[in-house]
Design a protein around this motif. Structure first.
Motif, PDB file in Angstrom:
ATOM      1  N   GLU A  43       0.837  -1.202   0.000  1.00 51.87           N
ATOM      2  CA  GLU A  43       0.000   0.000   0.000  1.00 51.87           C
ATOM      3  C   GLU A  43       0.875   1.256   0.000  1.00 51.87           C
ATOM      4  O   GLU A  43       0.598   2.223  -0.706  1.00 51.87           O
ATOM      5  N   SER A  44       1.973   1.222   0.749  1.00 49.63           N
ATOM      6  CA  SER A  44       2.891   2.357   0.793  1.00 49.63           C
ATOM      7  C   SER A  44       3.534   2.599  -0.568  1.00 49.63           C
ATOM      8  O   SER A  44       3.645   3.750  -1.024  1.00 49.63           O
ATOM      9  N   MET A  50       1.549   6.931  -6.701  1.00 48.06           N
ATOM     10  CA  MET A  50       0.495   7.899  -6.937  1.00 48.06           C
ATOM     11  C   MET A  50       1.028   9.329  -6.724  1.00 48.06           C
ATOM     12  O   MET A  50       0.773  10.231  -7.541  1.00 48.06           O
ATOM     13  N   LEU A  51       1.781   9.545  -5.662  1.00 45.17           N
ATOM     14  CA  LEU A  51       2.357  10.862  -5.397  1.00 45.17           C
ATOM     15  C   LEU A  51       3.350  11.260  -6.490  1.00 45.17           C
ATOM     16  O   LEU A  51       3.382  12.418  -6.926  1.00 45.17           O
ATOM     17  N   LYS A  52       4.161  10.300  -6.937  1.00 49.09           N
ATOM     18  CA  LYS A  52       5.135  10.566  -7.993  1.00 49.09           C
ATOM     19  C   LYS A  52       4.423  10.979  -9.283  1.00 49.09           C
ATOM     20  O   LYS A  52       4.830  11.935  -9.948  1.00 49.09           O
ATOM     21  N   THR A  53       3.362  10.282  -9.633  1.00 53.50           N
ATOM     22  CA  THR A  53       2.608  10.608 -10.839  1.00 53.50           C
ATOM     23  C   THR A  53       1.951  11.980 -10.715  1.00 53.50           C
ATOM     24  O   THR A  53       1.923  12.754 -11.678  1.00 53.50           O
ATOM     25  N   MET A  54       1.445  12.286  -9.542  1.00 55.13           N
ATOM     26  CA  MET A  54       0.837  13.602  -9.327  1.00 55.13           C
ATOM     27  C   MET A  54       1.874  14.707  -9.485  1.00 55.13           C
ATOM     28  O   MET A  54       1.599  15.746 -10.083  1.00 55.13           O
ATOM     29  N   ARG A  55       3.073  14.477  -8.965  1.00 58.06           N
ATOM     30  CA  ARG A  55       4.133  15.484  -9.065  1.00 58.06           C
ATOM     31  C   ARG A  55       4.564  15.678 -10.527  1.00 58.06           C
ATOM     32  O   ARG A  55       4.851  16.789 -10.963  1.00 58.06           O
ATOM     33  N   GLU A  56       4.613  14.589 -11.295  1.00 62.54           N
ATOM     34  CA  GLU A  56       5.009  14.682 -12.699  1.00 62.54           C
ATOM     35  C   GLU A  56       3.979  15.424 -13.547  1.00 62.54           C
ATOM     36  O   GLU A  56       4.306  15.941 -14.613  1.00 62.54           O
ATOM     37  N   SER A  57       2.747  15.472 -13.074  1.00 57.86           N
ATOM     38  CA  SER A  57       1.701  16.135 -13.854  1.00 57.86           C
ATOM     39  C   SER A  57       1.774  17.660 -13.773  1.00 57.86           C
ATOM     40  O   SER A  57       1.131  18.354 -14.547  1.00 57.86           O
ATOM     41  N   VAL A  58       2.577  18.175 -12.855  1.00 57.36           N
ATOM     42  CA  VAL A  58       2.718  19.623 -12.705  1.00 57.36           C
ATOM     43  C   VAL A  58       3.772  20.118 -13.690  1.00 57.36           C
ATOM     44  O   VAL A  58       4.866  19.569 -13.793  1.00 57.36           O
ATOM     45  N   ASN A  59       3.445  21.176 -14.417  1.00 55.80           N
ATOM     46  CA  ASN A  59       4.353  21.750 -15.401  1.00 55.80           C
ATOM     47  C   ASN A  59       5.359  22.646 -14.685  1.00 55.80           C
ATOM     48  O   ASN A  59       4.998  23.688 -14.139  1.00 55.80           O
ATOM     49  N   ASP A  79       8.484  12.206  -0.893  1.00 53.65           N
ATOM     50  CA  ASP A  79       7.265  11.493  -1.294  1.00 53.65           C
ATOM     51  C   ASP A  79       7.247  10.079  -0.731  1.00 53.65           C
ATOM     52  O   ASP A  79       6.204   9.585  -0.298  1.00 53.65           O
ATOM     53  N   GLU A  80       8.400   9.412  -0.742  1.00 54.04           N
ATOM     54  CA  GLU A  80       8.478   8.052  -0.201  1.00 54.04           C
ATOM     55  C   GLU A  80       8.156   8.037   1.290  1.00 54.04           C
ATOM     56  O   GLU A  80       7.393   7.199   1.766  1.00 54.04           O
ATOM     57  N   GLU A  81       8.737   8.976   2.025  1.00 49.15           N
ATOM     58  CA  GLU A  81       8.470   9.036   3.467  1.00 49.15           C
ATOM     59  C   GLU A  81       7.036   9.451   3.751  1.00 49.15           C
ATOM     60  O   GLU A  81       6.398   8.934   4.668  1.00 49.15           O
TER      61      GLU A  81
END
Length: 112
Positions: A43-44, A50-59, A79-81
């Motif tokens: 789950e972690s 999910m957090l990594k993908t969200m961060r990549e979506s920001v221009n 993000d990992e922590e």
């Protein structure tokens, strides 16, 4: 009662019930405990992706300060922590994915 109070009360009830159900895991059985730990780790990892993908979506091209390799490494570690804290906090509340995986895998014949 404002709706915000209703949401926070129902969420706290959910996390308390979930923490109680996870604490009932038979800790004497090492395999069950290990299975629960693996489900929580999965789950972690999922939340981290999910957090990594969200961060990549920001221009970031129009950013005032350009990102360096060090900044990207720091954000990745943060993000990992953050994902670990979101899923395996003091109450083991998480998002519910670990609890669902644990229940299904424990009931499956493949686990036995």
């Amino acid at each position: 009662m404002p709706i915000n109070g209703l949401i926070s009360n129902s969420y706290s009830d959910y996390t308390q019930n979930k923490a109680e159900s996870l604490s009932k895991v038979d800790t004497a059985n090492a395999e069950d405990k290990k299975l629960l730990e693996v489900c929580q780790e999965f789950e972690s990892i999922f939340v981290n992706m999910m957090l990594k993908t969200m961060r990549e979506s920001v221009n970031d091209e129009d950013s005032l300060i350009p990102k360096s390799a060090g900044t990207e490494m720091f954000e990745s570690m943060r993000d990992e922590e953050l994902a670990k804290q979101m899923t395996m906090g003091k109450t083991n509340s998480g998002f519910g994915l670990a609890d669902t995986l644990y229940s299904q895998m424990k009931a499956s014949k493949a686990y036995r």
